[in-house]
Design an enzyme around this catalytic site. Structure first.
Site, PDB file in Angstrom:
ATOM      1  N   HIS A  92     -11.112  -5.953   8.302  1.00 49.61           N
ATOM      2  CA  HIS A  92     -11.881  -5.733   7.073  1.00 49.61           C
ATOM      3  C   HIS A  92     -13.093  -4.838   7.307  1.00 49.61           C
ATOM      4  CE1 HIS A  92      -9.534  -9.214   5.785  1.00 49.61           C
ATOM      5  NE2 HIS A  92      -9.916  -8.998   4.555  1.00 49.61           N
ATOM      6  N   GLU A 126       0.812  -1.220   0.000  1.00 55.70           N
ATOM      7  CA  GLU A 126       0.000   0.000   0.000  1.00 55.70           C
ATOM      8  C   GLU A 126       0.845   1.269   0.000  1.00 55.70           C
ATOM      9  OE1 GLU A 126      -0.548  -2.670   1.826  1.00 55.70           O
ATOM     10  OE2 GLU A 126      -2.464  -3.383   1.022  1.00 55.70           O
TER      11      GLU A 126
END
Lengths: 348, 386
Positions: A148, A79
């Site tokens: 998540h 990321e």
């Protein structure tokens, strides 16, 4: 969604017009990127799995096929590298649209986001703007395992230089993402995961107009109290407002759409009309977005308030395992309980 | 159940009867090509003092010499400015001038430089106004120049975070069809950061036209290289990413220039990224806030002074009859002129507009920032009236 749309309004006005096929929020987001890429060759979509797979939520479905892998790029799984590379691409005149796949997966990119994306315009006295969109599927309610389902908006809100927006309707998903891509400033675009499959009569063939970032909207008119909310909690508040009618409570619902910049005007106008306010979001309450919003409303509307501004938020806990998440997420009942605590009888 | 029983029965057989387990590669496994071409030199490449120097262009040697002299003077002048309180901090590159200058001179005008906070000298060698290069360290603004003007990214204070920027810019340039190369500079400490890894990996996967230059000056503030990495050299790290690693004597300006020029040319013709480790030494402390005597012996510093980049080049030029006393004096005088001008300009108090605090946060000021700007304006007016 109970909101009126351009599509249904046109159908009612035209009488015989065929009702457009309902579209999902995921499709609206995909269409926004597709339209932006078709209009502007500098728009590039990048991230893990966005190409061949079309994204784990299929939001980028078909973009690599239509525009090629140079325009919709499957990157290595990293990321910070994804966002750091996007910074360099923006330096060279491209407009990267970066996907972070899941809320908690964006954290490795925080240094790039905070130290460079948010500050580059400022560091260079305006010479180097960062027209980057960081798309982050966020929030719970889909039974995701840990890491998540985070609601990370407070971190982004606390960083000057970033815009933070989150759609709650299919139409806004399109309009806000188009506006985000067109923005010369970086935009953290928070996509409520559990609304990806929400539908609307919005027609992908006649997309809703692009509205500028920074405007809240009154989703439901009411006189007794204002529910201030955004993203995944908007449908909850609309449902609560419908349920409240049975109690004789006429609630107004304001959908913020943009957390930064914050639309003080729309929010405060509503609270001054109703005299009462509850902020509703699923992010944690302590140090959360609601703390800022409640303070702003109190500072500006104190003499109009009949009761303290209340917050209905997620508990101050790490996001719970999916089998317990329904106890954490603010639902209709918790919103109605808060409304009851506004000492309703005293004012009406 | 059958397979379990079968397995337990085989276990009971005497050892030796069971064929030893030999892992076979999975079906998709294909060995990569021989990594040997990616491995760096066994010893840092030297040109000065060897036969190879005969190939060096005399004009280049003289240019490097003049720039090294100027660079050294810049370092001493900027260090003096910290003592006078004109600079908040200055991370000196005394001893490292060859890396800074030879690397910057290996770039074409259209190329981009991505410097760390210590690489002021590389930016100046690339043509940046010496005062503009110091605004970050003086504290009057973060970046005192338009990065597009000389194609120099802002001096980067967080470690290694500028490396993925270099990769993204080089990648974008190639997508647009421009033959632009990005040179990204980082210190030995920066190679431990995650962004170093991610940048090198992205660059290799994308075959981006980037050159990574690690200036291994021995210490990350106080931590020596041995506590930073267990790799045989920092250039060895290239192998794992699938790019060539080069090891060069960072005090040999000609060797640095040669290796960087080759790496830049390779990137420009589509050959992909290179990782270069220049072995050098930081003669001064990390900054004026650091006490280097706490972590290194004076003898170590003196040994490196004997391997000074200016001495090495000066000896070569003198032996080849390219430099005499007049040449040395001319270079010293040019450097002194630069230092005097820098001193004079830095001694003038910068005029700052506090209202600029709100000018560059967003393209358009938010309502909230307009309110805060009004508050500050009122405070300034009240101060003016008092």
């Amino acid at each position: 969604m109970t909101t009126a749309t351009t599509g249904t309004a046109a159908a009612k006005a035209g009488g015989n017009a065929a009702k457009p096929k309902p579209a999902t929020m995921a499709q609206a987001l995909q269409r926004a990127m597709r339209d932006a890429m078709a209009e502007d060759p500098t728009v590039h979509v990048m991230g893990e799995d966005v190409g061949t797979l079309g994204g784990v939520f299929r939001v980028t479905d078909g973009l690599a096929k239509e525009f090629g892998e140079d325009r919709c790029t499957d990157t290595p799984l990293a990321e910070a590298g994804i966002l750091g590379a996007a910074v360099g691409m923006a330096m060279y005149g491209l407009r990267p649209v970066v996907e972070m796949q899941f809320d908690a997966f964006a954290y490795p990119a925080f240094e790039q986001l905070l130290s460079h994306v948010a500050k580059m315009r400022n560091r260079t006295r305006g010479a180097m703007p960062m027209p980057i969109v960081i798309r982050v599927p966020y929030g719970g309610g889909i039974g995701g395992v840990e890491h998540h389902s985070d609601s990370s908006e407070a971190y982004y809100m606390a960083t000057p230089g970033l815009h933070v927006v989150t759609p709650a309707t299919v139409e806004d998903a399109y309009g806000l993402l188009r506006a985000a891509i067109a923005s010369d400033d970086p935009v953290v675009f928070l996509e409520p995961k559990r609304l990806y499959w929400s539908k609307s009569d919005w027609s992908p063939e006649a997309p809703a107009p692009v509205e500028p970032i920074g405007k809240a909207v009154v989703r439901r008119r009411g006189t007794g109290a204002t529910l201030i909310t955004y993203g995944p909690s908007v449908p909850v508040c609309l449902e609560a407002a419908e349920a409240a009618q049975a109690e004789g409570w006429d609630l107004e619902v304001v959908d913020l759409r943009s957390l930064v910049p914050f639309d003080d005007e729309t929010v405060c106008a509503s609270v001054r009309r109703t005299g009462r306010a509850v902020v509703v979001h699923e992010s944690t309450g302590f140090g959360g977005p609601g703390a800022e919003i409640a303070a702003r409303v109190t500072e500006r509307c104190f003499h109009h308030l009949e009761a303290p501004v209340l917050r209905v938020a997620g508990f101050d806990i790490p996001y719970p395992p999916p089998m317990l998440e329904r106890h954490h997420l603010p639902g209709v009942d918790r919103v109605l309980d808060a409304v009851a605590r506004l000492q309703w009888e005293a004012g009406s | 159940m059958d397979s379990l029983q079968q397995r337990s029965s085989t276990v009971q057989e005497p050892p030796g009867a069971v064929p030893a387990y030999r892992p076979t590669p999975p079906p998709a496994w294909q060995p990569r090509t021989d990594p040997a071409p990616l491995l760096p030199e066994a010893e840092p490449l030297r040109v000065l003092g060897t036969d190879a120097v005969a190939d060096a262009d005399p004009a280049l040697l003289l240019r490097l010499y003049a720039e090294l002299i100027r660079g050294r003077r810049y370092n001493t002048q900027a260090t003096a400015l910290t003592k006078q309180g004109r600079l908040a901090v200055y991370p000196s590159t005394t001893g490292q001038e060859a890396c800074e200058i030879a690397a910057a001179l290996a770039l074409e005008e259209r190329d981009w430089l991505f410097p760390s906070y210590r690489d002021t000298l590389a930016a100046v060698a690339r043509g940046l106004d010496p005062v503009q290069a110091l605004t970050l360290l003086r504290g009057d603004w973060h970046t005192g120049y338009d990065p597009h003007e000389h194609r120099i990214a802002p001096l980067c204070t967080p470690l290694a975070t500028q490396l993925p920027h270099a990769v993204g810019l080089a990648h974008a340039a190639r997508l647009k069809g421009d033959d632009v190369v990005a040179l990204a500079m980082v210190g030995d400490g920066g190679t431990s950061e995650g962004d170093f890894h991610e940048a090198l990996n992205f660059a290799a996967v994308w075959q981006a036209p980037v050159v990574f230059l690690v200036q291994n000056n021995g210490f990350a503030i106080s931590v020596p290289l041995a506590k930073q990495t267990a790799a045989p050299s920092l250039a060895h790290k290239a192998v794992g990413y699938g790019m060539p690693g080069r090891l060069v004597d960072g005090n040999d300006a000609v060797a640095v220039h040669q290796v960087l020029t080759e790496a830049v040319a390779r990137a420009r013709r589509g050959g992909g990224p290179t990782l270069v480790e220049a072995v050098t030494y930081r003669i001064d402390a990390h900054t004026n806030a650091d006490d280097a005597t706490r972590y290194r012996a004076a003898g170590e510093v003196e040994a490196w002074r004997a391997h000074d980049p200016i001495l090495l080049l000066e000896r070569e030029l003198t032996e080849r009859g390219l430099l005499d006393e007049d040449g040395r004096r001319a270079a010293a005088e040019a450097a002194e002129t630069m230092a005097a001008e820098l001193r004079e300009r830095m001694n003038a108090d910068p005029v700052l507009d506090p209202m600029e605090l709100f000018s560059h946060v967003y393209a358009e000021q938010t309502t909230q920032l307009r309110e805060q700007a009004a508050q500050l304006r009122a405070e300034l007016e009240a101060e003016g009236e008092a």
